[in-house]
Design an enzyme around this catalytic site. Sequence first.
Site, short mmCIF file in Angstrom:
data_model
loop_
_atom_site.label_atom_id
_atom_site.label_comp_id
_atom_site.label_asym_id
_atom_site.label_seq_id
_atom_site.Cartn_x
_atom_site.Cartn_y
_atom_site.Cartn_z
N GLU A 206 70.73 81.88 -4.46
CA GLU A 206 72.01 82.19 -5.11
C GLU A 206 72.97 82.67 -4.04
O GLU A 206 72.56 83.39 -3.13
CB GLU A 206 71.87 83.35 -6.11
CG GLU A 206 71.16 83.01 -7.37
CD GLU A 206 69.89 83.84 -7.50
OE1 GLU A 206 69.78 84.87 -6.81
OE2 GLU A 206 69.00 83.42 -8.24
N TYR B 282 74.83 75.69 3.47
CA TYR B 282 73.81 75.14 2.58
C TYR B 282 74.10 73.66 2.28
O TYR B 282 73.18 72.84 2.25
CB TYR B 282 73.75 75.93 1.27
CG TYR B 282 73.42 77.40 1.46
CD1 TYR B 282 72.43 77.79 2.37
CD2 TYR B 282 74.09 78.39 0.77
CE1 TYR B 282 72.15 79.13 2.58
CE2 TYR B 282 73.79 79.74 0.96
CZ TYR B 282 72.84 80.09 1.87
OH TYR B 282 72.54 81.42 2.07
C1 LIG Z 1 76.44 82.19 6.47
C2 LIG Z 1 75.93 82.43 7.89
C3 LIG Z 1 74.46 82.82 7.83
C4 LIG Z 1 76.10 81.13 8.70
O1 LIG Z 1 75.41 81.27 9.92
P1 LIG Z 1 75.96 80.63 11.28
O2 LIG Z 1 74.90 80.77 12.30
O3 LIG Z 1 77.28 81.19 11.60
O4 LIG Z 1 76.12 79.10 10.85
P2 LIG Z 1 76.08 77.83 11.83
O5 LIG Z 1 76.74 78.17 13.12
O6 LIG Z 1 74.69 77.32 11.89
O7 LIG Z 1 77.03 76.82 11.05
C5 LIG Z 1 76.52 75.77 10.30
C6 LIG Z 1 77.54 75.27 9.31
O8 LIG Z 1 77.88 76.30 8.39
C7 LIG Z 1 79.26 76.17 8.02
N1 LIG Z 1 79.98 77.37 8.47
C8 LIG Z 1 79.50 78.36 9.27
N2 LIG Z 1 80.46 79.31 9.43
C9 LIG Z 1 81.54 78.88 8.75
C10 LIG Z 1 82.84 79.43 8.53
N3 LIG Z 1 83.21 80.62 9.04
N4 LIG Z 1 83.69 78.74 7.75
C11 LIG Z 1 83.34 77.56 7.19
N5 LIG Z 1 82.11 76.98 7.37
C12 LIG Z 1 81.24 77.65 8.14
C13 LIG Z 1 79.76 74.91 8.69
O9 LIG Z 1 79.51 73.83 7.83
C14 LIG Z 1 78.85 74.84 9.90
O10 LIG Z 1 78.72 73.54 10.38
P3 LIG Z 1 79.76 72.97 11.51
O11 LIG Z 1 79.64 73.91 12.66
O12 LIG Z 1 79.24 71.61 11.79
O13 LIG Z 1 81.10 73.03 10.86
C15 LIG Z 1 76.77 83.54 8.62
O14 LIG Z 1 78.14 83.25 8.46
C16 LIG Z 1 76.50 84.95 8.10
O15 LIG Z 1 75.60 85.64 8.56
N6 LIG Z 1 77.31 85.40 7.12
C17 LIG Z 1 77.15 86.77 6.57
C18 LIG Z 1 75.93 86.88 5.72
C19 LIG Z 1 75.96 85.92 4.55
O16 LIG Z 1 76.97 85.74 3.89
N7 LIG Z 1 74.79 85.32 4.27
C20 LIG Z 1 74.62 84.40 3.17
C21 LIG Z 1 74.24 85.13 1.94
S1 LIG Z 1 73.83 84.03 0.62
#
Ligand SMILES: CC(C)(COP(=O)(O)OP(=O)(O)OC[C@H]1O[C@@H](n2cnc3c(N)ncnc32)[C@H](O)[C@@H]1OP(=O)(O)O)[C@@H](O)C(=O)NCCC(=O)NCCS
Length: 142
Positions: free
Chosen positions: A102, A114
């Site tokens: 979720e 996701y």
């Molecule tokens: C969500 C989270 C885990 C993503 O991790 P990340 O290591 O930054 O993600 P990645 O670098 O592997 O990015 C993969 C894809 O995610 C998406 N993405 C990541 N950050 C993004 C942003 N700020 N805005 C839009 N899309 C984003 C993109 O599709 C990206 O692919 P692309 O680089 O080809 O565009 C990170 O932003 C985070 O820790 N957020 C806070 C905690 C959270 O909200 N967790 C989820 C709870 S359900």
Amino acid sequence: MIVSASNKHLEQILFIERASFSKPWTEYHFKSDLNNKISMNWVFLKNDQAVGYLFGWHVMDEYHLNNIAVAEPFRGTGIGVHLLKNMELHLKEIEVKSVFLEVSSSNLPARKLYEKMSFLPKGERKDYYTKGDDAVLYTLEF
Ligand SMILES: CC(C)(COP(=O)(O)OP(=O)(O)OC[C@H]1O[C@@H](n2cnc3c(N)ncnc32)[C@H](O)[C@@H]1OP(=O)(O)O)[C@@H](O)C(=O)NCCC(=O)NCCS
């Protein structure tokens, strides 16, 4: 490098958790997951420090992804994708068929991550987190 999460990573995990969520998991919550037999959890290490983690529960042929976060300075560098690919690899080995999670409908970075990893939105839960903050349910079928 990705390894199984353990108590030695707890402090770094808590630091990331508290910086990432308005209602962070408690130390007790992480500790109980780290010592729970159905829990399967990983950390992404950089220079021996945990800079990201993924926590979830393995129940029958399902996995419930309960928590994923990456430390702010390392976001956008592919660690989220690595954590999910590693999860997928391990779950396939133990014949898990579906992953559930979720996420807040307003959490666009997580939703895009996701969707990039082929999760499909499968419904909503209204006011799941707080009033006006709905959850979207995602599933991934192997
Ligand atoms: C969500 C989270 C885990 C993503 O991790 P990340 O290591 O930054 O993600 P990645 O670098 O592997 O990015 C993969 C894809 O995610 C998406 N993405 C990541 N950050 C993004 C942003 N700020 N805005 C839009 N899309 C984003 C993109 O599709 C990206 O692919 P692309 O680089 O080809 O565009 C990170 O932003 C985070 O820790 N957020 C806070 C905690 C959270 O909200 N967790 C989820 C709870 S359900």
